[in-house]
Design a protein around this motif. Sequence first.
Motif, PDB file in Angstrom:
ATOM      1  N   ARG A  40       0.801  -1.225   0.000  1.00  0.00           N
ATOM      2  CA  ARG A  40       0.000   0.000   0.000  1.00  0.00           C
ATOM      3  C   ARG A  40       0.835   1.278   0.000  1.00  0.00           C
ATOM      4  N   GLU A  80       0.404   4.630  -2.434  1.00  0.00           N
ATOM      5  CA  GLU A  80       0.144   5.939  -1.854  1.00  0.00           C
ATOM      6  C   GLU A  80       1.214   6.940  -2.281  1.00  0.00           C
ATOM      7  N   ARG A 120       0.565  10.402  -4.349  1.00  0.00           N
ATOM      8  CA  ARG A 120       1.136  11.713  -4.011  1.00  0.00           C
ATOM      9  C   ARG A 120       1.841  12.327  -5.213  1.00  0.00           C
ATOM     10  N   SER A 132      -5.548   5.720  -1.301  1.00  0.00           N
ATOM     11  CA  SER A 132      -4.783   6.493  -2.283  1.00  0.00           C
ATOM     12  C   SER A 132      -5.676   7.478  -3.026  1.00  0.00           C
ATOM     13  N   ILE A 173      -5.636  10.834  -0.348  1.00  0.00           N
ATOM     14  CA  ILE A 173      -4.509  11.576  -0.932  1.00  0.00           C
ATOM     15  C   ILE A 173      -4.968  12.413  -2.117  1.00  0.00           C
TER      16      ILE A 173
END
Length: 346
Positions: free
Chosen positions: A193, A197, A201, A233, A237
Motif C-alpha cells: 500500500r 500511496e 502523491r 490512495s 490523498i
Amino acid sequence: MKKLLITIVVLKSFILIAQSTEYSIKTIAFYNVENLYDTLDDSLTFDNQRTPNGKYKWTEERYNIKLSRLAKVIKEITNETIDNTPTVIGFAEVENIKVLTDLKSHPELISSDYGVIHEDSPDERGIDVALFYKKESFIPNTIHYRRLIIHNEKGFRDYTRDQLVVDGYFEGEHFCFIVNHWPSRSGGEQRSRPFREAAARLNKKIIDSVVWRNPAIKIISMGDYNDNPTDASFKNILRTKGERDELDEINNLYNPMEKLYKKGIGSLAYRDKWSLFDQFFLTSNLLKKDDGMHFWKAGIFSAEYLKTKTGKYKGYPFRSYASGAFIAGYSDHFPVYLYLVKKVQK
C-alpha cells in the motif's frame, strides 16, 4: 441508428442529438494489454521468459495473434457510438516502441493514423505506459515522464513505471492526459500500500503543478492503479469524489468509476472477487456543460468474447495465458472508456 439514451441518438455524421442540441463525441480509452512483449531478448530487462525459447514460448505466431486480438478490442470499444476507434488511448504493460508501432500498424487500426508517445521506463520487467492519439484531434505540446522513487523494506530502490504526462490541444482546447500503472499488490495489499500511496502523491503533485501553470486546463488521469476507487490512495490523498455535488474548490477531482465499483462492477477478477483498478478521474471543469468538451459518461468494455467461457474462471477476463499455457485470449483486464461531448456550433 443506435440509441445511447432515451433522448440521445447517434447519427452517421458522428453527431449526437439530444432534444434540439447537437453534440460531437470523442472516446477516451485505457487498456492494460497484459504483457505485450516482442519476441526479442532485451539484455537490460527481465524479459527472457517472453521469448521463443523462454518459459512462455513467446513466438512470432503468438505475438501476431496477440496483436490481432488487441486491435479487435480497440476497434470495438467504440461500438456504442459509430466512431471507428478511440481518439485517445492510454496503455499499460507494453514493452517498447516496436510493439506499439506494430499495434497501430495492424490492418484494423492503420486507418486511424495514431500518433504514439512512449519512453522506456526503469521498470524491472521492461513494461511501460504509453499513449495513442489521433493526429486530427490532438496536438501534443509537452511530454514528461515523471519518475516514481520508492524503496522496499530493506532500503533498496524498487524500480517501477513512470507516470506519463502529456499536455496539448484536444479539439482546440488545452488538455492534459496522465497515464499511470501504479505498483502492484505483490506481497499483499497492506505491505504494498505505501508504494501506491507514494504514486498517488506524485500524481497529485503533477496535477497541482499543471493547474498552477494553467488553472483552466482540463485534466484526465487514467491507468491501472492497482487500487480501487474507495481506497486511501484515492480518497485520502487525491481526495477524489464519486458524486458531483461533493466537489468544491479543494476537492475538485471527480472519479466516475466509483459509482460502478459500488455497484459491484469490476475490470479484473482474482479469487472470486472483482476489482476496479482500471480507472479515469478528471478535473471538475470537465463537468461544466458549456461550449467546450465535457464529460458525458464512463464505462467498462466487457464484450462476451472478452470473457472466459467455461471452468472455475468463467466470466473472468479471457487472458493470453492460463496456468502457463497459451490460450490465445486478450488480457487479464477489461478496457475502460469515457465519452467527451461538445456542442456543435450552428
